[in-house]
Design an enzyme around this catalytic site. Structure first.
Site, PDB file in Angstrom:
ATOM      1  N   CYS A  52      64.085 111.382  48.020  1.00  0.00           N
ATOM      2  CA  CYS A  52      63.641 111.190  49.407  1.00  0.00           C
ATOM      3  C   CYS A  52      64.171 109.867  49.969  1.00  0.00           C
ATOM      4  O   CYS A  52      64.547 109.789  51.141  1.00  0.00           O
ATOM      5  CB  CYS A  52      62.116 111.196  49.492  1.00  0.00           C
ATOM      6  SG  CYS A  52      61.371 112.697  48.849  1.00  0.00           S
TER       7      CYS A  52
HETATM    8  C1  BEZ Z   1      62.326 112.798  44.829  1.00  0.00           C
HETATM    9  O1  BEZ Z   1      62.399 112.488  45.993  1.00  0.00           O
HETATM   10  O2  BEZ Z   1      63.045 112.301  43.964  1.00  0.00           O
HETATM   11  C2  BEZ Z   1      61.333 113.838  44.382  1.00  0.00           C
HETATM   12  C3  BEZ Z   1      60.110 113.962  45.021  1.00  0.00           C
HETATM   13  C4  BEZ Z   1      59.199 114.909  44.565  1.00  0.00           C
HETATM   14  C5  BEZ Z   1      59.495 115.722  43.494  1.00  0.00           C
HETATM   15  C6  BEZ Z   1      60.747 115.604  42.874  1.00  0.00           C
HETATM   16  C7  BEZ Z   1      61.663 114.677  43.322  1.00  0.00           C
END
Ligand code: BEZ
Length: 229
Positions: A52
């Site tokens: 994210c």
């Molecule tokens: C991420 O942004 O890395 C992420 C967020 C939630 C679950 C898996 C990955």
């Protein structure tokens, strides 16, 4: 729940549901926020997570290109505004961006339910109470508040900001001219004459169009007419 109360699924062509929400830029009424612009509404699973962070940095860096096209960006996750505010500092530091668009704080998941953004698949994409976070949804909404594109990516896979911008270009070009865009099209490439345009009309609209098959007709886009000063 009575049938008439059941939420209709959102589809291409649906009117984007209106909502009121708190954002990092203050409270909004979504339809007022749209105004006469295009909008990209996109959710991410959670603040302070790696994928994210890369995505929000990339959207922030590309924001001037969206703005040039009359498009406003707005993010969303099921986190608080305080959390977003702290995380934005990290995003800017890591990506060298200056994140300017609002991010909705949807802790109660009101918007996430309305836009069907919750994760029904990844049991790791949940908060400390086990309640689902959002997936990586993208909605492109036009100035008439009509949903023109819906994308859903799993939490594990970051999106491609250039693709979101490319779809905006395709939709805006298609609205302006009677054309569609082929696989992997990018601005500057030839486009396809819309099937509703017959060859007589095509000669008028697109003098250089080429017939590959009766159903596949390519053309350069007509040059923009400039008004003499
Ligand atoms: C991420 O942004 O890395 C992420 C967020 C939630 C679950 C898996 C990955």
């Amino acid at each position: 729940m009575a049938n008439e109360e059941r939420q209709q699924p959102l589809r291409l062509g649906s009117i984007a549901p209106n909502f009121k929400a708190e954002t990092t830029k203050g409270p909004i009424d979504f339809h007022e926020f749209i105004g006469d612009k295009w909008v990209v509404l996109f959710s991410h699973p959670e603040d302070y997570t790696p994928v994210c962070t890369t995505e929000l940095g990339a959207f922030a860096k590309l924001e001037p290109e969206f703005t040039k096209r009359g498009v406003k960006l707005i993010g969303l996750s099921a986190n608080t505004i305080d959390s977003h505010d702290g995380w934005i500092k990290d995003i800017n530091e890591i990506s060298g961006s200056n994140l300017n668009f609002p991010i909705i704080g949807d802790k109660e998941r009101k918007v996430a339910y309305a836009y069907d953004m919750l994760d029904y698949q990844d049991t790791t994409n949940v908060d400390s109470k086990g309640i689902a976070f959002t997936i990586r949804s993208v909605f492109i909404i036009d100035p008439k508040k009509t949903i023109r594109l819906i994308l859903s990516y799993p939490a594990s896979t970051g999106r491609n900001t250039a693709e979101v911008l490319r779809v905006v270009d395709s939709l805006q070009t298609g609205d302006k001219h009677r054309i569609t865009t082929p696989i992997n099209w990018v601005p500057g490439d030839d486009v396809i004459v819309h099937p509703s345009v017959n060859n007589e009309q095509a000669k008028e609209l697109f003098p250089d169009f080429k017939i590959v098959k009766p159903y596949l007709r390519f053309t350069p886009l007509p040059k923009e007419k400039t008004t003499a000063a």
